[in-house]
Scaffold this active site. Structure first.
Site, PDB file in Angstrom:
ATOM      1  N   GLY A 176      38.561  48.622  22.335  1.00 28.08           N
ATOM      2  CA  GLY A 176      37.468  48.156  23.203  1.00 28.08           C
ATOM      3  C   GLY A 176      37.056  46.731  22.904  1.00 28.08           C
TER       4      GLY A 176
ATOM      5  CB  SER B  77      43.265  48.867  21.990  1.00 25.29           C
ATOM      6  OG  SER B  77      42.129  49.270  22.697  1.00 25.29           O
TER       7      SER B  77
ATOM      8  CB  ALA C 155      48.873  48.622  23.020  1.00 24.35           C
TER       9      ALA C 155
ATOM     10  CG  ASP D  90      45.102  44.941  29.883  1.00 23.54           C
ATOM     11  OD1 ASP D  90      45.158  43.777  30.289  1.00 23.54           O
ATOM     12  OD2 ASP D  90      44.087  45.443  29.370  1.00 23.54           O
TER      13      ASP D  90
HETATM   14  C1  MEV Z   1      41.975  43.129  31.530  1.00 25.45           C
HETATM   15  O1  MEV Z   1      42.312  42.970  30.165  1.00 25.45           O
HETATM   16  C2  MEV Z   1      40.913  42.204  31.964  1.00 25.45           C
HETATM   17  C3  MEV Z   1      40.412  42.256  33.389  1.00 25.45           C
HETATM   18  O2  MEV Z   1      40.988  41.186  34.124  1.00 25.45           O
HETATM   19  C4  MEV Z   1      40.660  43.578  34.096  1.00 25.45           C
HETATM   20  C5  MEV Z   1      42.067  43.762  34.653  1.00 25.45           C
HETATM   21  O3  MEV Z   1      42.797  42.799  34.852  1.00 25.45           O
HETATM   22  O4  MEV Z   1      42.396  44.937  34.929  1.00 25.45           O
HETATM   23  C6  MEV Z   1      38.912  42.027  33.320  1.00 25.45           C
END
Ligand code: MEV
Length: 324
Positions: A105, A110, A113, A154
């Site tokens: 968080g 995290s 991953a 991510d």
């Molecule tokens: C993701 O790490 C950060 C944000 O851009 C959300 C996303 O892209 O899903 C805030």
């Protein structure tokens, strides 16, 4: 006992967080902090042991059918269960054990991953070799459980590693021209990506012209950042970090602790600093001239009892099987 192993990296968004949710570009890089997962055969359904969250849970067959219908069973672990089931099928019986260096968080990816590493461990357990795009697609479905309407950035970087431009699900892999000496500082202010993304959306609905023009500015800045990244122009990238931080503050994803530590890092001579990921707390990244400088500044920050990581971009993405 049959055992499968999987591993995936954390990430830093160098430019374009939040705007990427609306189809604008972002530049993202994998880091050396990783999550390792083992999957072992079980005779009593699906179990998850998450050392870093200090939790251990079991999913009954009823839980699994409810989970697959979209119900929440164990809020912080459902994305891991979905990742395992995506790869292994709904009758999968396994125990998933997670061990991760990536703070939870904190904006360092995290959860993605863990999802990617889980998919890799289950694939290894079943002697399968899914393609990267399949791994990322399965992890994206798991990410939707954790983050609502994520952009997909991510799970993509946790799968491919290295550095890439991401826009609307399309990726361009980047060559890494400089060694990109970064410092990551954890404000240790907990935050929730889903909430922050919702807050930006609500602000955008309330003030469409103003918020859209900030998102548009972040998009232009990201295009410029990408050029500087391709040239290895560290000083310019540092300046763009600072401008980007101002724009992110403008859409309400800053935090007093982030501002305090960003200014502390700037006072210590970094080339530029900004929040990374969803903001509202979590981590900041700062760019430095070289590795020695990064080490020196990291030490000074650590002496203020801060959780500091000194890292570079890591080319390693998802690994099916033993990564050690
Ligand atoms: C993701 O790490 C950060 C944000 O851009 C959300 C996303 O892209 O899903 C805030």
């Amino acid at each position: 006992m049959t055992i499968g192993k999987g591993s995936a990296p954390g990430k830093v968004i160098l430019s374009g967080e939040h705007s990427v949710v609306y189809g604008y570009p972002a530049v993202v890089a994998a880091i050396g902090l990783r999550c390792d997962v083992t999957a072992t055969d079980s005779t009593d359904g699906l179990n998850i042991i998450a050392g870093d969250l200090d939790r251990s849970v079991s999913y009954s067959s009823d839980d699994i059918s409810n989970l697959l219908k979209g119900k929440i069973i164990h809020p912080k672990l459902d994305n891991i269960a979905v990742a395992a089931l995506e790869m292994g099928g709904s009758d999968l019986q396994t125990t998933i054990k997670i061990s991760s260096d990536i703070p939870v968080g904190a904006g360092l990816g995290s959860s993605a991953a863990v999802s990617v590493a889980t998919i890799c461990a289950v694939a290894d357990l079943q002697n399968k070799q899914p393609k990267p795009e399949e791994i990322s697609r399965m992890a994206f479905r798991a990410e939707k459980i954790a983050h609502g309407t994520p952009s997909g950035i991510d799970n993509t970087i946790a799968t491919y590693g290295g550095a890439l431009r991401f826009q609307d699900g399309s990726i361009t892999r980047k060559q890494i021209k400089s060694n990109f000496p970064m410092i990551i500082v954890n404000t240790e202010v907990p935050r929730n990506t889903k909430e922050l993304v919702t807050n930006v959306r609500e602000l955008k609905d309330k003030h469409p012209n103003s918020v859209n023009s900030v998102l548009n500015s972040i998009s232009k800045l990201t295009d410029e950042f990408e050029k500087m990244f391709d040239e290895g122009a560290l000083i310019r990238m540092g300046e763009l970090f600072d401008i980007n931080q101002g724009l992110l503050d403008a859409i309400g994803v800053g935090h007093p602790k982030l501002s305090e530590l960003i200014w502390k890092a700037r006072d210590l001579g970094v080339l530029g600093a900004k929040l990374t990921g969803a903001g509202g707390g979590g981590c900041l990244i700062a760019l430095t001239y070289n590795v020695e400088e990064a080490k020196k500044i990291s030490e000074k920050l650590r002496s203020n009892k801060l959780e500091v990581y000194h890292t570079e971009i890591s080319s390693a993405g998802a690994i099916i099987g033993d990564s050690k």
